[in-house]
Design an enzyme around this catalytic site. Structure first.
Site, PDB file in Angstrom:
ATOM      1  N   LYS A  35      57.304 -10.202  21.397  1.00  0.00           N
ATOM      2  CA  LYS A  35      56.073  -9.415  21.579  1.00  0.00           C
ATOM      3  C   LYS A  35      55.865  -9.200  23.071  1.00  0.00           C
ATOM      4  CE  LYS A  35      51.141  -9.401  20.561  1.00  0.00           C
ATOM      5  NZ  LYS A  35      50.171  -9.573  19.481  1.00  0.00           N
ATOM      6  N   GLU A  79      55.682 -14.286  23.078  1.00  0.00           N
ATOM      7  CA  GLU A  79      54.914 -13.257  23.790  1.00  0.00           C
ATOM      8  C   GLU A  79      54.780 -13.590  25.277  1.00  0.00           C
ATOM      9  OE1 GLU A  79      50.912 -12.646  22.350  1.00  0.00           O
ATOM     10  OE2 GLU A  79      50.563 -10.989  23.718  1.00  0.00           O
TER      11      GLU A  79
HETATM   12  P1  13P Z   1      46.226  -6.623  22.539  1.00  0.00           P
HETATM   13  O1  13P Z   1      46.979  -5.625  21.685  1.00  0.00           O
HETATM   14  O2  13P Z   1      44.748  -6.393  22.566  1.00  0.00           O
HETATM   15  O3  13P Z   1      46.868  -6.783  23.879  1.00  0.00           O
HETATM   16  O4  13P Z   1      46.354  -8.013  21.800  1.00  0.00           O
HETATM   17  C1  13P Z   1      47.556  -8.393  21.292  1.00  0.00           C
HETATM   18  C2  13P Z   1      47.676  -9.864  21.357  1.00  0.00           C
HETATM   19  O5  13P Z   1      47.848 -10.503  20.353  1.00  0.00           O
HETATM   20  C3  13P Z   1      47.596 -10.509  22.662  1.00  0.00           C
HETATM   21  O6  13P Z   1      48.010 -11.847  22.558  1.00  0.00           O
END
Ligand code: 13P
Length: 339
Positions: free
Chosen positions: A218, A176
């Site tokens: 992600k 991510e």
């Molecule tokens: P949000 O969808 O609130 O951005 O959170 C997703 C997430 O796991 C951030 O690390």
């Protein structure tokens, strides 16, 4: 490393009609959310709230749940481990393994995610507790003169080290690199920075010998900053996001599960839906939302036992809407009918 198993899990996470629930908020972040609804942030209340989510009748739209260290070890009120409740619903338990961000030296306003020390051992333990996948979040802020190459590169390298450790423990890494929506930059700037972050990430994953077939990306969507004077249409966000992803993400990646990043519930759903309507993409596109799945149930529940069913209905509704969006089958009218 069992690549066939990693690939099976990665594909399952992004199955059309399903997506990931990010419920891995640290106690500090839960406190911020609970403050809004007037609920005290105790261990029991955190447990009760998450139990509410995981016991929702219709978990069929949720492929995986990202847990926090406390939650993967927690038991429901009746003594059943929360992980068992998730598994019984046909959903995969996952775990957030990063330890949050620290300032990056000599790079004012920029951060690096920590948590690599001892990570191999922690992953082995999480696997024994039932985790099939993990998450690590890098944070990239857009501002005057930032992000720097130092920040992009350090975070990409760290994500790759994490991903390799996960795969060597037979855990699917969700990688991510989040480019934040904060700021007044326009959509072009977000596209440019997202491309930079993703190109650097895939270069580092290659150097670290990570097998892309056993990963899930992600990312943020390509959107203007929250304070930008020029906001973008749903069609523009979808088109710009898909264009950047096509430039950067190899077709060997099974799927992409977006974060919501501060978008409204319905925006997050509409954007995902519009991207899936574009079609002809080499990877599956779905959701891995935290706020955009949980804001509604938190409000409906508000910490009251008599509101548990209402909280579950609100959660199931958002999960259903996003599941439809993962197939390009959502429309605004569906929101009105069910809400
Ligand atoms: P949000 O969808 O609130 O951005 O959170 C997703 C997430 O796991 C951030 O690390």
């Amino acid at each position: 490393m069992d690549l066939a198993e990693l690939n099976r899990v990665a594909n399952f996470l992004v199955t059309p009609g399903k997506g990931v629930l990010a419920a891995d908020e640290s106690a500090g972040t839960v406190k911020k959310r609970f403050d809004v609804i007037g609920v005290e942030c105790t261990e029991d209340n955190r447990r009760d709230y998450r139990e509410l989510l995981f016991r929702s009748k219709d978990m069929a739209n949720i492929s995986g749940v990202i847990l926090f260290d406390e939650t993967i070890r927690q038991k429901a009120k009746d003594g059943t481990p929360l992980v068992k409740i998730i598994e019984a619903a046909g959903t995969l338990p996952g775990i957030k393994v990063d330890k949050g961000v620290k300032p990056l030296p000599f790079c004012p306003g920029e951060v690096i995610t920590e948590g690599l020390d001892g990570l191999g051992e922690r992953l082995a333990e999480y696997r024994s507790l039932g985790a099939k996948f993990a998450k690590w979040r890098a944070v990239i802020e857009i501002g005057a003169g930032i992000p720097s190459y130092a920040c992009i590169n350090a975070n990409a390298h760290t994500l790759a080290r994490y991903a390799a450790l996960c795969q060597s423990e037979d855990i699917v890494p969700i990688v991510e690199p989040e480019v934040l929506m904060d700021g007044d930059h326009d959509i072009d700037r977000c596209a440019e920075v997202t491309e930079f972050a993703l190109k650097a990430l895939y270069e580092q994953l290659y150097y670290a010998r990570v097998k892309l077939e056993g990963t899930v990306l992600k990312p943020n969507m390509v959107v203007p900053g929250k304070k930008s004077a020029k906001q973008a249409s749903v069609a523009e966000v979808a088109e710009r996001t898909v264009r950047v992803l096509k430039e950067c993400v190899p077709a060997a990646v099974p799927g992409i599960a977006f974060l919501s990043g501060g978008q409204s519930d319905e925006e997050a759903t509409a954007h995902l839906n519009a991207m899936n309507r574009i079609g002809g993409l080499p990877w599956k596109l779905t959701f891995s939302y935290g706020r955009a799945l949980q804001a509604a149930p938190q409000k409906a529940w508000s910490g009251k036992a008599e509101n548990i069913a209402a909280g579950q209905r609100a959660f199931t509704h958002r999960a259903k809407m996003n599941a439809l969006a993962s197939k390009g089958e959502w429309e605004t009218g569906l929101e009105k009918k069910v809400a």
